[in-house]
Every structure is written in structure tokens, then in C-alpha cells.
Design a protein around this motif. Structure first.
Motif, PDB file in Angstrom:
ATOM      1  N   SER A  83      -9.121   1.131  -1.043  1.00 53.87           N
ATOM      2  CA  SER A  83      -9.191  -0.256  -1.368  1.00 53.87           C
ATOM      3  C   SER A  83      -8.465  -0.412  -2.771  1.00 53.87           C
ATOM      4  O   SER A  83      -8.032   0.252  -3.526  1.00 53.87           O
ATOM      5  CB  SER A  83     -10.502  -0.795  -1.766  1.00 53.87           C
ATOM      6  OG  SER A  83     -11.143  -0.261  -2.994  1.00 53.87           O
ATOM      7  N   ILE A  84      -7.725  -1.653  -2.751  1.00 57.90           N
ATOM      8  CA  ILE A  84      -6.795  -1.865  -3.821  1.00 57.90           C
ATOM      9  C   ILE A  84      -7.317  -3.476  -4.429  1.00 57.90           C
ATOM     10  O   ILE A  84      -7.453  -4.272  -3.885  1.00 57.90           O
ATOM     11  CB  ILE A  84      -5.350  -2.197  -3.498  1.00 57.90           C
ATOM     12  CG1 ILE A  84      -4.808  -0.861  -2.811  1.00 57.90           C
ATOM     13  CG2 ILE A  84      -4.420  -2.741  -4.547  1.00 57.90           C
ATOM     14  CD1 ILE A  84      -3.406  -1.134  -2.195  1.00 57.90           C
ATOM     15  N   VAL A 127       0.733  -1.186   0.074  1.00 62.42           N
ATOM     16  CA  VAL A 127      -0.017   0.127   0.055  1.00 62.42           C
ATOM     17  C   VAL A 127       0.938   1.090   0.075  1.00 62.42           C
ATOM     18  O   VAL A 127       0.584   2.282  -0.690  1.00 62.42           O
ATOM     19  CB  VAL A 127      -0.950   0.133   1.384  1.00 62.42           C
ATOM     20  CG1 VAL A 127      -1.673   1.290   1.406  1.00 62.42           C
ATOM     21  CG2 VAL A 127      -1.780  -1.201   1.138  1.00 62.42           C
ATOM     22  N   ALA A 128       2.271   1.295   0.761  1.00 64.48           N
ATOM     23  CA  ALA A 128       2.764   2.277   0.768  1.00 64.48           C
ATOM     24  C   ALA A 128       3.584   2.698  -0.745  1.00 64.48           C
ATOM     25  O   ALA A 128       3.636   3.714  -1.003  1.00 64.48           O
ATOM     26  CB  ALA A 128       3.770   2.215   2.047  1.00 64.48           C
ATOM     27  N   VAL A 129       4.008   1.787  -1.339  1.00 61.15           N
ATOM     28  CA  VAL A 129       4.559   1.733  -2.662  1.00 61.15           C
ATOM     29  C   VAL A 129       3.550   2.302  -3.583  1.00 61.15           C
ATOM     30  O   VAL A 129       3.729   3.046  -4.392  1.00 61.15           O
ATOM     31  CB  VAL A 129       5.148   0.499  -3.023  1.00 61.15           C
ATOM     32  CG1 VAL A 129       5.530   0.651  -4.560  1.00 61.15           C
ATOM     33  CG2 VAL A 129       6.394  -0.039  -2.260  1.00 61.15           C
ATOM     34  N   ILE A 130       2.094   1.681  -3.497  1.00 63.02           N
ATOM     35  CA  ILE A 130       1.141   2.173  -4.239  1.00 63.02           C
ATOM     36  C   ILE A 130       0.782   3.685  -4.024  1.00 63.02           C
ATOM     37  O   ILE A 130       0.698   4.509  -5.014  1.00 63.02           O
ATOM     38  CB  ILE A 130       0.021   1.468  -4.277  1.00 63.02           C
ATOM     39  CG1 ILE A 130       0.360  -0.115  -4.966  1.00 63.02           C
ATOM     40  CG2 ILE A 130      -1.276   1.972  -5.418  1.00 63.02           C
ATOM     41  CD1 ILE A 130      -0.678  -1.238  -4.778  1.00 63.02           C
ATOM     42  N   ALA A 131       0.788   3.821  -2.903  1.00 66.58           N
ATOM     43  CA  ALA A 131       0.733   5.628  -2.555  1.00 66.58           C
ATOM     44  C   ALA A 131       1.680   6.295  -2.826  1.00 66.58           C
ATOM     45  O   ALA A 131       1.469   7.542  -3.435  1.00 66.58           O
ATOM     46  CB  ALA A 131       0.307   5.525  -1.113  1.00 66.58           C
ATOM     47  N   ALA A 132       2.762   6.004  -3.065  1.00 69.30           N
ATOM     48  CA  ALA A 132       4.106   6.914  -3.250  1.00 69.30           C
ATOM     49  C   ALA A 132       4.000   7.023  -4.787  1.00 69.30           C
ATOM     50  O   ALA A 132       4.306   7.943  -5.337  1.00 69.30           O
ATOM     51  CB  ALA A 132       5.331   6.036  -2.880  1.00 69.30           C
TER      52      ALA A 132
END
Length: 122
Positions: A98-99, A76-81
Motif C-alpha cells: 500500500s502507498i 507505483v513503478a517509480v516508487i518501487a524503482a
């Protein structure tokens, strides 16, 4: 031979003569290319005969690692970044609710082909 008026026979004769010259020139060029290829092929054959060495075969062990994303917070952190970098805002302003994984509709061959085209441009 050619006067003020050119007859159909004279123009046909000039056309045929010009075509014969063009084809003869192309034929000579093709023989020159074949001659140069055979000349360079002889040099390659001589060099390869001299440079042949026995190849040692060694057993190689394959190492297979399975990567599992058990840490969902890291994903989630990588996707948010990535989203924050793409839209140009701070990571704290990005809220992920959600992902969902999107199914792959293309074949593996087409995916690999696209990746090769992208990497060839770099």
C-alpha cells in the motif's frame, strides 16, 4: 622613560597611546574605503548613463499545466524503482502492499528554504 620597574601610570600611558594609534589607523582605513567606494561609484554612474536603452515590453502569456497522476501503476513503478535503488536489490524483489500519502507538517516557506540550501550545495 621606562626603567626596571613600571608604574601604574606608565602602563596606563602606554595603553592609552596604543589605543589611540589603533583607532587612528582604523579611521584612516575607513576613509580610504569610503574614498575608493565614491571613486568606483563615479565610474558606475558614467557607465550606466551611457548604456541606458529603452526596454521593449512584450506581453507574455502564462501557460499553466495541471499534472494529474491518473496512472497509479506508473507512480507505483517509480516508487518501487526508488526503493529498490535505495536498498540495492532488484525491482522484482520489492513488493509494495500500500502507498499512503504523509501529510505535510511544515510550512511552504520552510520547505522552500530547505530546498534552496540543498541546491546551493550542489
Amino acid at each position: 622613560m621606562l626603567g626596571e620597574k613600571v608604574t601604574m601610570g606608565q602602563s596606563l600611558m602606554v595603553t592609552v597611546f596604543s589605543m589611540v594609534i589603533v583607532f587612528l589607523t582604523l579611521l584612516i582605513i575607513s576613509y580610504l574605503i569610503k574614498g575608493l567606494q565614491s571613486f568606483s561609484q563615479k565610474d558606475r554612474d558614467e557607465k550606466t548613463v551611457e548604456n541606458i536603452e529603452p526596454i521593449k515590453t512584450e506581453e507574455k502569456q502564462e501557460i499553466i499545466e495541471e499534472v494529474e497522476y491518473s496512472d497509479d501503476e506508473e507512480l507505483v513503478a517509480v516508487i518501487a524503482a526508488a526503493i529498490a535503488a535505495n536498498i540495492g536489490v532488484d525491482i522484482s524483489n520489492v513488493k509494495i502492499k500500500s502507498i499512503k500519502r504523509v501529510p505535510q507538517n511544515t510550512s511552504v516557506w520552510s520547505k522552500v528554504g530547505r530546498e534552496e540550501q540543498i541546491f546551493n550545495r550542489l
